[in-house]
Design a protein around this motif. Structure first.
Motif, PDB file in Angstrom:
ATOM      1  N   GLU A  64       0.920  -1.013  -0.263  1.00  0.00           N
ATOM      2  CA  GLU A  64       0.046  -0.152   0.410  1.00  0.00           C
ATOM      3  C   GLU A  64       0.830   1.409  -0.234  1.00  0.00           C
ATOM      4  O   GLU A  64       0.771   2.303  -0.868  1.00  0.00           O
ATOM      5  CB  GLU A  64      -1.083  -0.288   0.965  1.00  0.00           C
ATOM      6  CG  GLU A  64      -2.015  -0.935   1.366  1.00  0.00           C
ATOM      7  CD  GLU A  64      -3.933  -0.823   0.366  1.00  0.00           C
ATOM      8  OE1 GLU A  64      -3.437   0.696  -0.567  1.00  0.00           O
ATOM      9  OE2 GLU A  64      -3.749  -2.003   0.582  1.00  0.00           O
ATOM     10  N   VAL A  65       1.933   1.234   0.885  1.00  0.00           N
ATOM     11  CA  VAL A  65       3.108   1.969   0.739  1.00  0.00           C
ATOM     12  C   VAL A  65       3.245   2.548  -0.993  1.00  0.00           C
ATOM     13  O   VAL A  65       3.317   3.548  -0.784  1.00  0.00           O
ATOM     14  CB  VAL A  65       4.220   2.344   1.895  1.00  0.00           C
ATOM     15  CG1 VAL A  65       4.922   2.804   1.599  1.00  0.00           C
ATOM     16  CG2 VAL A  65       3.323   2.330   3.587  1.00  0.00           C
ATOM     17  N   CYS A  66       4.138   1.408  -1.320  1.00  0.00           N
ATOM     18  CA  CYS A  66       4.528   1.294  -2.836  1.00  0.00           C
ATOM     19  C   CYS A  66       3.291   1.835  -3.504  1.00  0.00           C
ATOM     20  O   CYS A  66       3.881   3.125  -4.356  1.00  0.00           O
ATOM     21  CB  CYS A  66       4.660   0.457  -2.879  1.00  0.00           C
ATOM     22  SG  CYS A  66       6.859  -0.343  -2.336  1.00  0.00           S
ATOM     23  N   ASN A  67       2.202   1.815  -3.254  1.00  0.00           N
ATOM     24  CA  ASN A  67       1.467   2.131  -4.211  1.00  0.00           C
ATOM     25  C   ASN A  67       0.774   3.665  -4.169  1.00  0.00           C
ATOM     26  O   ASN A  67       0.176   4.289  -5.110  1.00  0.00           O
ATOM     27  CB  ASN A  67       0.046   1.694  -4.151  1.00  0.00           C
ATOM     28  CG  ASN A  67      -0.919   1.869  -5.051  1.00  0.00           C
ATOM     29  OD1 ASN A  67      -1.960   2.955  -5.243  1.00  0.00           O
ATOM     30  ND2 ASN A  67      -1.338   1.079  -6.555  1.00  0.00           N
ATOM     31  N   THR A  68       1.130   4.061  -2.943  1.00  0.00           N
ATOM     32  CA  THR A  68      -0.024   5.632  -2.235  1.00  0.00           C
ATOM     33  C   THR A  68       1.080   6.928  -2.177  1.00  0.00           C
ATOM     34  O   THR A  68       1.185   7.832  -2.241  1.00  0.00           O
ATOM     35  CB  THR A  68      -1.209   5.488  -1.678  1.00  0.00           C
ATOM     36  OG1 THR A  68      -0.535   4.539  -0.412  1.00  0.00           O
ATOM     37  CG2 THR A  68      -2.140   4.506  -2.962  1.00  0.00           C
TER      38      THR A  68
END
Length: 192
Positions: A64-68
């Motif tokens: 999720e961190v990588c995505n957002t």
């Protein structure tokens, strides 16, 4: 003239250069120093965010961190005519696909992404129409921490989260030490 830290990229850079700016070496050195600083800041912020996410909720939380968050960190670090991003020969996000020049550099970096204990890097100063006046790349070697999401054996729960957030994911199958990708820094406004 392109300056690099490895011979293969020098040859590939020369093959891809239509015209070169006449920038004094000390100005090029300043640009490279700034690019290195941007990579250090971006990678440090991203690593800190990923480690906190993993500690809080495991690898699926890190995805999720990588995505957002990663795009936000890149945007926050892209100021004053400078832009920082990431690319790879095997991208997770299709928006990060390499340009032709970046792809040539990535192929050269893949031979040996680390030299003398440091990620390999390359840069180019150019007056070519349609090209950034300055562009820089620094290899991202695959670390042990990366293998949970980018390795050859990925947990089914992580695979499911990757499929949900990155349906076109190609960024798996790496081993520790492989070239995972590269940080890319460009300066769009004229070179000083």
């Amino acid at each position: 003239m392109a300056r690099t830290t490895y011979t293969t990229a020098v040859l590939l850079s020369f093959l891809s250069m239509p015209a070169m700016a006449q920038v004094p070496p000390e100005q090029t050195d300043e640009l490279v120093t700034e690019a290195r600083s941007m990579v250090k800041d971006f990678s440090g912020s991203l690593k800190k965010a990923l480690q906190a996410a993993i500690k809080e909720g495991g690898l699926t939380n890190a995805i999720e961190v990588c995505n957002t968050i990663a795009p936000e960190i890149a945007a926050d670090n892209s100021t004053g005519g400078w832009t920082i991003s990431r690319t790879s020969l095997k991208v997770r996000n299709p928006d990060n696909a390499p340009t032709d020049w970046q792809e040539l550099q990535l192929h050269a970096m893949a031979e040996k992404p680390v030299r003398n204990g440091k990620p390999v890097e390359t840069w180019q100063v150019s007056e070519a129409s349609g090209q950034p006046p300055f562009r820089y790349m620094s290899a991202i070697p695959t670390q042990k921490l990366c293998l949970g999401c980018h390795g050859k054996s990925i947990n089914p729960e992580v695979k499911a989260k990757l499929a949900e957030l990155y349906p076109e994911d190609r960024a798996t199958g790496f081993s520790e030490g492989d070239l995972r990708g590269a940080f890319v820094v460009t300066r769009e406004n004229p070179v000083p």
